[in-house]
Design an enzyme around this catalytic site. Structure first.
Site, PDB file in Angstrom:
ATOM      1  N   HIS A  69     -36.468  16.304  39.232  1.00 40.94           N
ATOM      2  CA  HIS A  69     -37.642  15.417  39.143  1.00 40.94           C
ATOM      3  C   HIS A  69     -37.895  15.084  37.685  1.00 40.94           C
ATOM      4  O   HIS A  69     -37.693  15.917  36.802  1.00 40.94           O
ATOM      5  CB  HIS A  69     -38.881  16.106  39.741  1.00 40.94           C
ATOM      6  CG  HIS A  69     -39.987  15.159  40.078  1.00 40.94           C
ATOM      7  ND1 HIS A  69     -40.892  14.731  39.140  1.00 40.94           N
ATOM      8  CD2 HIS A  69     -40.301  14.547  41.221  1.00 40.94           C
ATOM      9  CE1 HIS A  69     -41.740  13.897  39.716  1.00 40.94           C
ATOM     10  NE2 HIS A  69     -41.405  13.755  40.980  1.00 40.94           N
ATOM     11  N   ASP A  84     -38.703  14.642  48.460  1.00 41.35           N
ATOM     12  CA  ASP A  84     -37.794  13.989  49.410  1.00 41.35           C
ATOM     13  C   ASP A  84     -36.826  14.933  50.091  1.00 41.35           C
ATOM     14  O   ASP A  84     -36.083  14.511  50.984  1.00 41.35           O
ATOM     15  CB  ASP A  84     -36.997  12.896  48.662  1.00 41.35           C
ATOM     16  CG  ASP A  84     -37.911  11.781  48.198  1.00 41.35           C
ATOM     17  OD1 ASP A  84     -37.873  11.432  47.008  1.00 41.35           O
ATOM     18  OD2 ASP A  84     -38.690  11.294  49.039  1.00 41.35           O
TER      19      ASP A  84
HETATM   20  C1  SDX Z   1     -39.412  10.642  43.707  1.00 39.58           C
HETATM   21  O1  SDX Z   1     -41.719  10.139  39.413  1.00 39.58           O
HETATM   22  C2  SDX Z   1     -42.228  10.502  40.525  1.00 39.58           C
HETATM   23  O2  SDX Z   1     -43.334  11.053  40.579  1.00 39.58           O
HETATM   24  C3  SDX Z   1     -41.375  10.199  41.739  1.00 39.58           C
HETATM   25  C4  SDX Z   1     -41.845  10.796  43.055  1.00 39.58           C
HETATM   26  C5  SDX Z   1     -43.149  10.183  43.537  1.00 39.58           C
HETATM   27  O3  SDX Z   1     -43.858  10.841  44.310  1.00 39.58           O
HETATM   28  O4  SDX Z   1     -43.386   8.985  43.221  1.00 39.58           O
HETATM   29  O5  SDX Z   1     -42.023  12.202  42.918  1.00 39.58           O
HETATM   30  C6  SDX Z   1     -40.825  10.531  44.168  1.00 39.58           C
HETATM   31  O6  SDX Z   1     -38.824   9.659  43.319  1.00 39.58           O
HETATM   32  C7  SDX Z   1     -38.774  12.008  43.661  1.00 39.58           C
HETATM   33  C8  SDX Z   1     -37.327  11.981  43.085  1.00 39.58           C
HETATM   34  C9  SDX Z   1     -36.369  11.525  44.187  1.00 39.58           C
HETATM   35  N1  SDX Z   1     -35.015  11.332  43.612  1.00 39.58           N
HETATM   36  C10 SDX Z   1     -34.010  12.173  43.923  1.00 39.58           C
HETATM   37  O7  SDX Z   1     -34.131  13.181  44.617  1.00 39.58           O
HETATM   38  C11 SDX Z   1     -32.669  11.735  43.350  1.00 39.58           C
HETATM   39  C12 SDX Z   1     -31.918  12.971  42.779  1.00 39.58           C
HETATM   40  N2  SDX Z   1     -32.614  13.369  41.544  1.00 39.58           N
HETATM   41  C13 SDX Z   1     -32.072  12.908  40.290  1.00 39.58           C
HETATM   42  O8  SDX Z   1     -31.419  11.676  40.319  1.00 39.58           O
HETATM   43  C14 SDX Z   1     -33.032  13.137  39.121  1.00 39.58           C
HETATM   44  O9  SDX Z   1     -33.450  14.423  39.215  1.00 39.58           O
HETATM   45  C15 SDX Z   1     -34.241  12.227  38.961  1.00 39.58           C
HETATM   46  C16 SDX Z   1     -33.867  10.788  38.986  1.00 39.58           C
HETATM   47  C17 SDX Z   1     -35.259  12.501  40.017  1.00 39.58           C
HETATM   48  C18 SDX Z   1     -34.847  12.563  37.606  1.00 39.58           C
HETATM   49  O10 SDX Z   1     -33.935  12.084  36.643  1.00 39.58           O
HETATM   50  P1  SDX Z   1     -34.018  12.602  35.147  1.00 39.58           P
HETATM   51  O11 SDX Z   1     -35.439  12.670  34.687  1.00 39.58           O
HETATM   52  O12 SDX Z   1     -33.040  11.814  34.337  1.00 39.58           O
HETATM   53  O13 SDX Z   1     -33.464  14.069  35.308  1.00 39.58           O
HETATM   54  P2  SDX Z   1     -33.440  15.152  34.191  1.00 39.58           P
HETATM   55  O14 SDX Z   1     -33.614  14.552  32.820  1.00 39.58           O
HETATM   56  O15 SDX Z   1     -34.403  16.218  34.600  1.00 39.58           O
HETATM   57  O16 SDX Z   1     -31.932  15.745  34.271  1.00 39.58           O
HETATM   58  C19 SDX Z   1     -31.639  16.901  33.500  1.00 39.58           C
HETATM   59  C20 SDX Z   1     -30.214  17.272  33.840  1.00 39.58           C
HETATM   60  C21 SDX Z   1     -29.206  16.176  33.592  1.00 39.58           C
HETATM   61  O17 SDX Z   1     -27.980  16.821  33.303  1.00 39.58           O
HETATM   62  P3  SDX Z   1     -27.567  17.054  31.712  1.00 39.58           P
HETATM   63  O18 SDX Z   1     -27.388  15.689  31.111  1.00 39.58           O
HETATM   64  O19 SDX Z   1     -28.699  17.845  31.100  1.00 39.58           O
HETATM   65  O20 SDX Z   1     -26.269  17.853  31.793  1.00 39.58           O
HETATM   66  O21 SDX Z   1     -30.101  17.600  35.230  1.00 39.58           O
HETATM   67  C22 SDX Z   1     -29.136  16.749  35.829  1.00 39.58           C
HETATM   68  C23 SDX Z   1     -29.043  15.541  34.943  1.00 39.58           C
HETATM   69  O22 SDX Z   1     -27.781  14.928  35.115  1.00 39.58           O
HETATM   70  N3  SDX Z   1     -29.675  16.417  37.162  1.00 39.58           N
HETATM   71  C24 SDX Z   1     -29.017  16.603  38.309  1.00 39.58           C
HETATM   72  C25 SDX Z   1     -29.906  16.194  39.323  1.00 39.58           C
HETATM   73  N4  SDX Z   1     -31.060  15.788  38.770  1.00 39.58           N
HETATM   74  C26 SDX Z   1     -30.912  15.932  37.425  1.00 39.58           C
HETATM   75  N5  SDX Z   1     -27.766  17.058  38.574  1.00 39.58           N
HETATM   76  C27 SDX Z   1     -27.414  17.105  39.880  1.00 39.58           C
HETATM   77  N6  SDX Z   1     -28.218  16.735  40.919  1.00 39.58           N
HETATM   78  C28 SDX Z   1     -29.457  16.268  40.670  1.00 39.58           C
HETATM   79  N7  SDX Z   1     -30.241  15.901  41.674  1.00 39.58           N
END
Ligand code: SDX
Length: 437
Positions: A306, A363
């Site tokens: 998130h 989700d």
């Molecule tokens: C919603 O914003 C809100 O409030 C949204 C929401 C709402 O109520 O409106 O809460 C609803 O959209 C929830 C999120 C739903 N999306 C997903 O479940 C999609 C999967 N999640 C990821 O794509 C990701 O976690 C995001 C998009 C949600 C957040 O993206 P960020 O902010 O870029 O993630 P981050 O900076 O915390 O990532 C840190 C690291 C990264 O790796 P490094 O570069 O440090 O090596 O964690 C990795 C990311 O690549 N990472 C994941 C991951 N999520 C982050 N790796 C594998 N699987 C994942 N799901």
């Protein structure tokens, strides 16, 4: 705005002072409104992860502590004790409704539950396999052709909000019926908001739908858990379009489009598709955990991670509990739940996820609960939009009432410097000279 101190910033040979503003939950923000004028520069913040775009009194989210409160009420208390319509009223009006206010709001919801008969023709234009989020976005924009355009303070805002909350529910159910090739089922004044939706979705001219009170209770809780979440991607889209003083329907339609993305609300559909893929791949969970950790693989653990929560999403915690409570009640054994629970167990013991503070988000379990109700996978993000609508309306109204400036972020330009014009007959040679093909 509560300015509590000043911050001093040295930029090249200039030192400027910037006000520090404080929110009601000990949040501090650097007010950079004068940064360009006084400091001659802008900030750069990829995805606005460190930028507050507005002052808001709607939702407070503490990502470190896993807290989510709407107008000061904890999301867990609201999901436990309220009906969705009560929380919708809270978001739009800022207070939980009295019995009289709730009756009036419910009456408005009933009065405005139908859509103009001409709108039915729009549905028949779509291919049967159209994604309902695309239908919902265009139908909501089309409401502007039938109902008053609202791009300013509206004396009857409570009717306007009720109208939109009620009609979007009808449009969602109608789009499902049309996709099934079945006649639409009209809303009824004798049914509550959630019971009405279920009846519009699942009853038909040849078979009445037996409205199960447990399912009505579960649907109320699910919609409450989605009602708002601060300045997320879709709420920002709503406020951005509203900042141009576009009308309410255009702004909400923008929110629907943003929510559709699989990184945002579209994740609930992506989670079910991911769990099915793992199920059909011999439940090889460890293979998918490795894929999620592999930077060269674009597979992500959908429903995990998130942008704000670096702790367990409180809404996901409630949904996990709802799975334990309602699936047995409804006599449902869903193999996807076992896979989800095992995925969570393995991920939360894995250094990759622990070090990156990746937990289940809202989700991760909602799709399993909606499946238990009978909602098809391609309708899951529409269900997210139904729940989120009161929050978007509140965000729209707060933006308009605060006369927010038009959203117009700046950029750091990294393109070509000034270059002389090249007539078309000389371009090929020039490209070759620069070794560009
Ligand atoms: C919603 O914003 C809100 O409030 C949204 C929401 C709402 O109520 O409106 O809460 C609803 O959209 C929830 C999120 C739903 N999306 C997903 O479940 C999609 C999967 N999640 C990821 O794509 C990701 O976690 C995001 C998009 C949600 C957040 O993206 P960020 O902010 O870029 O993630 P981050 O900076 O915390 O990532 C840190 C690291 C990264 O790796 P490094 O570069 O440090 O090596 O964690 C990795 C990311 O690549 N990472 C994941 C991951 N999520 C982050 N790796 C594998 N699987 C994942 N799901």
């Amino acid at each position: 705005m509560n300015v509590t101190s000043k911050a001093r910033l040295k930029i090249k040979n200039k030192t400027i002072e910037l006000p520090v503003v404080e929110g009601s939950e000990e949040q501090f923000g650097l007010d950079i409104s004068r940064l360009k004028a006084d400091g001659g520069c802008t900030t750069y913040d990829n995805g606005f992860a460190n930028t507050s775009s507005c002052m808001s009194s709607i939702t407070y989210v503490d990502g470190e502590k896993g807290i989510c409160r709407h107008r000061g009420y904890d999301i867990v208390d609201l999901a436990e004790n309220c009906m969705f319509v009560e929380v919708a009223y809270l978001l739009v009006h800022g207070q939980l409704p009295t019995a009289q206010e709730l009756n009036r709001f419910s009456r408005y919801l009933n009065q405005h539950s139908m859509i103009h008969e001409n709108m039915h023709h729009f549905f028949s234009g779509y291919p049967a396999d159209s994604h309902p989020m695309g239908i919902l976005a265009s139908m909501v924009t089309s409401l502007s052709s039938f109902y008053p355009l609202l791009s300013h303070k509206d004396p009857n805002f409570d009717i306007t909000a009720a109208r939109l909350i009620s009609k979007v529910r009808t449009i969602a159910a109608f789009s499902y019926k049309k996709s099934q090739g079945e006649p639409v089922v009209y809303p009824r004044h004798d049914l509550s908001y959630c019971a009405n939706f279920l009846n519009m979705m699942f009853s038909s001219p040849v078979a009445c739908y037996d409205i199960n009170p447990d399912i009505v209770t579960l649907l109320n809780k699910l919609l409450i858990l989605h009602v708002d979440h601060g300045q997320n991607c879709s709420a920002t889209a709503v406020r951005l379009v509203a900042s141009a003083r576009a009308n309410l329907y255009a702004s909400i339609s923008a929110g629907i489009c943003a929510l559709w993305g699989p990184l945002h609300g579209g994740a609930n559909q992506a989670v079910i598709e991911m769990l099915n893929k793992i199920k059909n791949d011999g439940r090889n969970i460890h293979k998918y955990i490795q894929k999620a950790k592999d930077k060269k693989d674009d597979f992500r653990l959908m429903g995990f991670g998130h942008a704000v929560y670096k702790n367990y999403d409180p809404r996901a915690r409630v949904c996990k509990r709802l799975c334990d409570e309602f699936l047995p009640k409804l006599g449902i054994v869903d193999p996807l739940l076992d896979i989800a629970l095992e995925l969570e167990r393995i991920a939360l013991e894995d250094e990759f996820f622990i070090s990156r503070k990746l937990y289940p988000n809202v989700d991760f379990y909602t799709g399993i609960l909606y499946r238990a109700i009978g909602i098809p996978t391609n309708m899951l993000t529409v269900m997210f939009a139904l729940g989120r609508l009161p929050g978007w309306i509140a965000q729209w109204n707060e933006g308009v009432e605060s006369s927010t400036k038009i959203y117009r972020p700046r950029q750091i330009y990294i393109g070509p410097k000034k270059r002389a014009f090249i007539p078309i007959d000389k371009r090929k040679k020039e490209r070759a000279h620069r070794n560009i093909h």
